[in-house]
Design a protein around this motif. Structure first.
Motif, PDB file in Angstrom:
ATOM      1  N   MET A   1      32.090   8.833   4.247  1.00 20.37           N
ATOM      2  CA  MET A   1      31.385  10.186   4.018  1.00 20.37           C
ATOM      3  C   MET A   1      29.979   9.702   3.670  1.00 20.37           C
ATOM      4  SD  MET A   1      31.630  12.526   0.393  1.00 20.37           S
ATOM      5  CE  MET A   1      31.372  11.057  -0.706  1.00 20.37           C
ATOM      6  N   THR A   2      28.926  10.572   4.269  1.00 19.79           N
ATOM      7  CA  THR A   2      27.459   9.947   4.346  1.00 19.79           C
ATOM      8  C   THR A   2      26.972  10.593   3.107  1.00 19.79           C
ATOM      9  OG1 THR A   2      27.523   9.828   6.842  1.00 19.79           O
ATOM     10  CG2 THR A   2      25.551  10.287   5.407  1.00 19.79           C
ATOM     11  N   THR A   3      26.088   9.998   2.307  1.00 21.33           N
ATOM     12  CA  THR A   3      25.661  10.753   1.022  1.00 21.33           C
ATOM     13  C   THR A   3      24.156  10.677   1.366  1.00 21.33           C
ATOM     14  OG1 THR A   3      27.234   9.762  -0.415  1.00 21.33           O
ATOM     15  CG2 THR A   3      25.222  10.067  -1.274  1.00 21.33           C
ATOM     16  N   THR A   4      23.660  11.818   1.061  1.00 21.80           N
ATOM     17  CA  THR A   4      22.038  12.102   1.011  1.00 21.80           C
ATOM     18  C   THR A   4      21.311  11.391  -0.076  1.00 21.80           C
ATOM     19  OG1 THR A   4      22.340  14.096   2.499  1.00 21.80           O
ATOM     20  CG2 THR A   4      20.308  13.677   1.516  1.00 21.80           C
ATOM     21  N   MET A   5      20.300  10.501   0.335  1.00 22.51           N
ATOM     22  CA  MET A   5      19.705  10.150  -0.867  1.00 22.51           C
ATOM     23  C   MET A   5      18.136  10.683  -0.782  1.00 22.51           C
ATOM     24  SD  MET A   5      21.061   7.384  -2.792  1.00 22.51           S
ATOM     25  CE  MET A   5      21.975   6.146  -2.778  1.00 22.51           C
ATOM     26  N   GLU A   6      17.939  10.925  -1.753  1.00 24.02           N
ATOM     27  CA  GLU A   6      16.324  11.200  -2.132  1.00 24.02           C
ATOM     28  C   GLU A   6      15.527   9.974  -2.539  1.00 24.02           C
ATOM     29  OE1 GLU A   6      15.715  14.763  -4.594  1.00 24.02           O
ATOM     30  OE2 GLU A   6      17.182  15.772  -3.265  1.00 24.02           O
ATOM     31  N   THR A   7      14.357   9.714  -2.087  1.00 23.89           N
ATOM     32  CA  THR A   7      13.694   8.654  -2.367  1.00 23.89           C
ATOM     33  C   THR A   7      12.281   8.910  -3.046  1.00 23.89           C
ATOM     34  OG1 THR A   7      14.811   7.142  -0.621  1.00 23.89           O
ATOM     35  CG2 THR A   7      12.851   6.366  -1.655  1.00 23.89           C
ATOM     36  N   SER A   8      11.966   8.381  -4.187  1.00 23.94           N
ATOM     37  CA  SER A   8      10.839   8.555  -4.779  1.00 23.94           C
ATOM     38  C   SER A   8      10.215   7.194  -5.491  1.00 23.94           C
ATOM     39  CB  SER A   8      10.639  10.009  -5.814  1.00 23.94           C
ATOM     40  OG  SER A   8      11.582   9.552  -6.748  1.00 23.94           O
ATOM     41  N   ASP A   9       8.932   7.456  -5.948  1.00 28.19           N
ATOM     42  CA  ASP A   9       8.269   6.428  -6.552  1.00 28.19           C
ATOM     43  C   ASP A   9       8.132   6.995  -8.122  1.00 28.19           C
ATOM     44  OD1 ASP A   9       8.579   4.364  -4.768  1.00 28.19           O
ATOM     45  OD2 ASP A   9       6.626   4.837  -3.956  1.00 28.19           O
ATOM     46  N   VAL A  10       8.364   6.244  -9.017  1.00 27.80           N
ATOM     47  CA  VAL A  10       8.205   6.667 -10.200  1.00 27.80           C
ATOM     48  C   VAL A  10       7.241   5.700 -11.221  1.00 27.80           C
ATOM     49  CG1 VAL A  10       9.203   6.991 -12.834  1.00 27.80           C
ATOM     50  CG2 VAL A  10      10.345   7.589 -10.537  1.00 27.80           C
ATOM     51  N   GLU A  11       6.328   5.955 -11.807  1.00 25.83           N
ATOM     52  CA  GLU A  11       5.404   5.036 -12.659  1.00 25.83           C
ATOM     53  C   GLU A  11       5.787   5.017 -14.181  1.00 25.83           C
ATOM     54  OE1 GLU A  11       2.908   3.298 -11.453  1.00 25.83           O
ATOM     55  OE2 GLU A  11       3.183   4.007  -9.571  1.00 25.83           O
ATOM     56  N   ALA A  12       5.993   3.747 -14.672  1.00 27.97           N
ATOM     57  CA  ALA A  12       6.555   3.507 -15.909  1.00 27.97           C
ATOM     58  C   ALA A  12       5.987   2.253 -16.431  1.00 27.97           C
ATOM     59  CB  ALA A  12       8.243   3.423 -15.908  1.00 27.97           C
ATOM     60  N   GLY A  13       5.366   2.193 -17.490  1.00 28.89           N
ATOM     61  CA  GLY A  13       4.674   0.981 -17.871  1.00 28.89           C
ATOM     62  C   GLY A  13       3.919   0.313 -17.027  1.00 28.89           C
ATOM     63  N   GLY A  14       3.222   1.056 -16.311  1.00 24.91           N
ATOM     64  CA  GLY A  14       2.094   0.580 -15.348  1.00 24.91           C
ATOM     65  C   GLY A  14       2.782  -0.080 -14.167  1.00 24.91           C
ATOM     66  N   PHE A  15       4.080   0.011 -13.770  1.00 24.64           N
ATOM     67  CA  PHE A  15       4.694  -0.545 -12.669  1.00 24.64           C
ATOM     68  C   PHE A  15       5.129   0.771 -11.910  1.00 24.64           C
ATOM     69  CE2 PHE A  15       5.171  -3.516 -15.998  1.00 24.64           C
ATOM     70  CZ  PHE A  15       4.623  -4.620 -15.384  1.00 24.64           C
ATOM     71  N   ARG A  16       5.176   0.639 -10.539  1.00 23.05           N
ATOM     72  CA  ARG A  16       5.892   1.526  -9.745  1.00 23.05           C
ATOM     73  C   ARG A  16       7.339   1.109  -9.439  1.00 23.05           C
ATOM     74  NH1 ARG A  16       3.764  -0.216  -5.284  1.00 23.05           N
ATOM     75  NH2 ARG A  16       5.802  -1.063  -4.500  1.00 23.05           N
ATOM     76  N   ILE A  17       8.266   1.816  -9.687  1.00 20.27           N
ATOM     77  CA  ILE A  17       9.675   1.783  -9.582  1.00 20.27           C
ATOM     78  C   ILE A  17      10.179   3.028  -8.550  1.00 20.27           C
ATOM     79  CG2 ILE A  17      11.963   1.765 -10.694  1.00 20.27           C
ATOM     80  CD1 ILE A  17      10.433   1.245 -13.360  1.00 20.27           C
ATOM     81  N   ARG A  18      10.875   2.054  -7.468  1.00 15.93           N
ATOM     82  CA  ARG A  18      11.352   2.838  -6.524  1.00 15.93           C
ATOM     83  C   ARG A  18      12.885   3.571  -6.829  1.00 15.93           C
ATOM     84  NH1 ARG A  18      10.917   3.416  -0.842  1.00 15.93           N
ATOM     85  NH2 ARG A  18       8.995   3.532  -1.595  1.00 15.93           N
ATOM     86  N   LEU A  19      12.783   4.881  -6.847  1.00 19.72           N
ATOM     87  CA  LEU A  19      14.323   5.481  -7.359  1.00 19.72           C
ATOM     88  C   LEU A  19      14.777   6.079  -6.094  1.00 19.72           C
ATOM     89  CD1 LEU A  19      15.845   6.719  -9.323  1.00 19.72           C
ATOM     90  CD2 LEU A  19      14.212   8.659  -9.583  1.00 19.72           C
ATOM     91  N   ASN A  20      16.055   5.783  -5.726  1.00 21.03           N
ATOM     92  CA  ASN A  20      16.753   6.549  -4.907  1.00 21.03           C
ATOM     93  C   ASN A  20      17.997   7.316  -5.745  1.00 21.03           C
ATOM     94  OD1 ASN A  20      15.948   4.954  -2.391  1.00 21.03           O
ATOM     95  ND2 ASN A  20      16.586   3.427  -3.785  1.00 21.03           N
ATOM     96  N   ARG A  21      17.929   8.719  -5.278  1.00 16.42           N
ATOM     97  CA  ARG A  21      18.889   9.605  -6.091  1.00 16.42           C
ATOM     98  C   ARG A  21      19.946  10.612  -5.474  1.00 16.42           C
ATOM     99  NH1 ARG A  21      16.080  12.899 -10.758  1.00 16.42           N
ATOM    100  NH2 ARG A  21      17.983  13.243 -12.077  1.00 16.42           N
TER     101      ARG A  21
END
Length: 86
Positions: A1-21
């Protein structure tokens, strides 16, 4: 099964965190935290696993600070046992 991921960047504590959802935003959430090692990222550790949960859970797969597509600061954030940064 193929799962669709949405990718974005979140800022937290002055850092950029890559988020795949993946999965519905209305269900319970699972946060996948990857281990360390050469080339470690959230997706390299959990891409196949997320498919098993994405139909029923809101799956958050991050690249921890210092890894993958998140910020790579010269000095990584640290926390003492009480959880406060120093």
């Amino acid at each position: 099964m193929t799962t669709t991921m949405e990718t974005s960047d979140v800022e937290a504590g002055g850092f950029r965190i890559r988020l795949n959802r993946a999965g519905p935003r209305t269900g319970e959430t699972i946060l996948f935290l990857h281990g360390s090692g050469p080339g470690a990222t959230g997706l390299s550790n959990y891409a196949a696993t997320v498919s098993a949960f994405a139909d029923d859970y809101d799956c958050l797969v991050i690249d921890q600070v210092g890894w993958g597509d998140s910020s790579h600061p010269a000095e990584l954030p640290r926390a003492d046992v009480s959880g406060s940064s120093y």
